[in-house]
Design an enzyme around this catalytic site. Structure first.
Site, PDB file in Angstrom:
ATOM      1  N   THR A  81     -17.309  26.251  24.787  1.00 21.95           N
ATOM      2  CA  THR A  81     -16.659  25.327  23.860  1.00 21.95           C
ATOM      3  C   THR A  81     -17.249  25.490  22.456  1.00 21.95           C
ATOM      4  OG1 THR A  81     -16.240  23.768  25.611  1.00 21.95           O
ATOM      5  CG2 THR A  81     -16.463  22.830  23.415  1.00 21.95           C
ATOM      6  N   ARG A  85      -6.050  18.820  33.899  1.00 27.29           N
ATOM      7  CA  ARG A  85      -7.403  18.249  33.757  1.00 27.29           C
ATOM      8  C   ARG A  85      -7.821  18.258  32.278  1.00 27.29           C
ATOM      9  NH1 ARG A  85     -12.355  20.217  31.320  1.00 27.29           N
ATOM     10  NH2 ARG A  85     -14.107  19.221  32.341  1.00 27.29           N
ATOM     11  N   VAL A  86      -8.321  17.133  31.818  1.00 24.62           N
ATOM     12  CA  VAL A  86      -8.848  17.053  30.459  1.00 24.62           C
ATOM     13  C   VAL A  86     -10.305  16.601  30.566  1.00 24.62           C
ATOM     14  CG1 VAL A  86      -8.678  15.880  28.224  1.00 24.62           C
ATOM     15  CG2 VAL A  86      -6.598  16.536  29.448  1.00 24.62           C
ATOM     16  N   GLY A  87     -11.171  17.294  29.866  1.00 24.30           N
ATOM     17  CA  GLY A  87     -12.598  16.958  29.923  1.00 24.30           C
ATOM     18  C   GLY A  87     -13.016  16.062  28.776  1.00 24.30           C
ATOM     19  N   ASP A  88     -14.283  16.131  28.467  1.00 26.20           N
ATOM     20  CA  ASP A  88     -14.840  15.281  27.404  1.00 26.20           C
ATOM     21  C   ASP A  88     -14.394  15.683  26.005  1.00 26.20           C
ATOM     22  OD1 ASP A  88     -16.478  17.712  27.918  1.00 26.20           O
ATOM     23  OD2 ASP A  88     -17.494  17.034  26.098  1.00 26.20           O
ATOM     24  N   GLY A  94     -20.473  21.301  27.573  1.00 28.06           N
ATOM     25  CA  GLY A  94     -21.066  21.138  28.894  1.00 28.06           C
ATOM     26  C   GLY A  94     -20.052  20.619  29.892  1.00 28.06           C
ATOM     27  N   HIS A  95     -20.574  20.135  31.003  1.00 28.95           N
ATOM     28  CA  HIS A  95     -19.706  19.703  32.086  1.00 28.95           C
ATOM     29  C   HIS A  95     -19.052  18.370  31.723  1.00 28.95           C
ATOM     30  CE1 HIS A  95     -18.985  18.460  36.433  1.00 28.95           C
ATOM     31  NE2 HIS A  95     -18.178  19.458  36.170  1.00 28.95           N
ATOM     32  N   GLY A  96     -17.753  18.443  31.400  1.00 27.09           N
ATOM     33  CA  GLY A  96     -17.042  17.284  30.863  1.00 27.09           C
ATOM     34  C   GLY A  96     -17.115  16.055  31.750  1.00 27.09           C
TER      35      GLY A  96
HETATM   36  N1  ASP Z   1     -16.969  20.310  27.840  1.00 27.50           N
HETATM   37  C1  ASP Z   1     -15.910  21.219  28.172  1.00 27.50           C
HETATM   38  C2  ASP Z   1     -15.019  20.582  29.199  1.00 27.50           C
HETATM   39  O1  ASP Z   1     -15.533  19.939  30.102  1.00 27.50           O
HETATM   40  C3  ASP Z   1     -16.354  22.529  28.683  1.00 27.50           C
HETATM   41  C4  ASP Z   1     -17.516  23.168  27.987  1.00 27.50           C
HETATM   42  O2  ASP Z   1     -18.041  22.623  27.049  1.00 27.50           O
HETATM   43  O3  ASP Z   1     -17.932  24.271  28.413  1.00 27.50           O
HETATM   44  O4  ASP Z   1     -13.837  20.764  29.154  1.00 27.50           O
END
Ligand code: ASP
Length: 307
Positions: free
Chosen positions: A156, A184-187, A208-210
């Site tokens: 990202t 799917r939508v993350g952070d 990171g891990h959303g």
């Molecule tokens: N934060 C992003 C998401 O979860 C992915 C990433 O930052 O690598 O969509």
């Protein structure tokens, strides 16, 4: 990745040194990263379970606290520019999917094909994953827990800028996690999660891990930590209120970044990172993923790219 960061820093700084606006610097930097296939944003993004690119982006202006965001768009080359249009021209804060693409067309942003955003290597990684997991629509499998793009180049992208007039802006753009479920939508495009900016405290962009970052609303957490003791208020005590100013020092900015990532690990059991600028322009970054590349333009104009 280092070359991409260098180009992005130069583009942003070029605007800022000419007295330009923070929003122009942030969007110019992010467009460069979106156009660079080394990153998981724009062209070269990770593919979702169905082999398609779905992009999310946000930009937030720390003066009026107005953000603009788009999510799950499939035919927009530079979602950060569309997010900016939402911020500037829409009464809403976030548009998703078909509605976001309709808004793009109505505002003169040409749509591209989804295939135009797919690189050979992203397609190859997807094919390999499909074969290995016997994945097909309707066959529910756990998506790969990609949090840092460690085995597939960059991740990202984001930028934070403070301009000569004190305007503070942050932005984030992503293709999301690899092989995510469609829709799917993350952070990343969520205000307070993947991005936040308040000129009174600072601006933050996360990666990171959303699913973990959303649990602790990490960008807003970091900005609120930057407010320091002032946030608690000192009712009826003018002397104490005067003392409780934001602690805008390099060390405080770094402790804030570290504390947010620590909370991500401890409370969400998750991995990620963030970049931030406090209201005085002190930069900081922290992460608990195997790696995270980032860069800073120092006030003398020199570039620092880490690692
Ligand atoms: N934060 C992003 C998401 O979860 C992915 C990433 O930052 O690598 O969509």
């Amino acid at each position: 990745v280092r070359a991409g960061i260098r180009h992005a820093l130069e583009a942003g700084w070029n605007i800022l040194t000419k007295g330009g606006a923070a929003i122009d610097a942030v969007t110019a930097a992010i467009v460069i990263l979106e156009d660079d296939p080394a990153f998981d944003a724009g062209i070269g993004s990770h593919l979702n379970r169905d082999g398609r690119v779905q992009l999310d982006a946000i930009v937030m202006d720390g003066a009026g606290l107005k953000a603009g965001a788009v999510a799950a768009v499939e035919r927009v080359r530079n979602p950060i520019l569309l997010a900016r249009l939402v911020q500037e021209r829409s009464e809403h804060m976030m548009l998703v999917g078909a509605g976001a693409e309709q808004f793009a067309q109505e505002n003169g942003v040409p749509l591209c094909g989804n295939e135009d955003l797919v690189t050979e290597s992203a397609r190859a990684a997807w094919r390999e994953w499909v074969e290995k997991n016997n994945a097909r629509p309707g066959n529910l499998i756990k998506p790969a827990k990609n949090t840092d793009g460690a085995d597939s180049g960059g991740g990202t992208v984001g930028a934070v800028a403070l301009d000569s007039q004190g305007r503070l802006v942050a932005g984030t753009s992503t293709g999301g996690t690899r092989f995510k479920y469609p829709g799917r939508v993350g952070d990343s495009p969520l205000i307070g999660c993947g991005c936040y900016a308040d000129v009174e405290a600072g601006g933050v962009s996360c990666t990171g891990h959303g699913e973990g970052i959303m649990k602790i609303v990490m960008a807003k957490l970091a900005v609120d930590l930057l407010r320091g003791p002032r946030m608690l208020g000192t009712p009826g005590d003018a002397a104490a209120a005067a003392q409780a100013r934001p602690v805008a020092t390099p060390a405080f900015a770094q402790s804030t970044a570290d504390a947010a990532v620590r909370m991500l690990a401890e409370r969400a059991g998750s991995a990620g990172g963030l970049i931030l600028l406090d209201s005085a322009g002190n930069p900081a970054a922290a992460f608990n993923t195997p790696r995270m590349a980032y860069g800073v333009v120092e006030s003398d104009g020199s570039l620092r790219i880490i690692p």
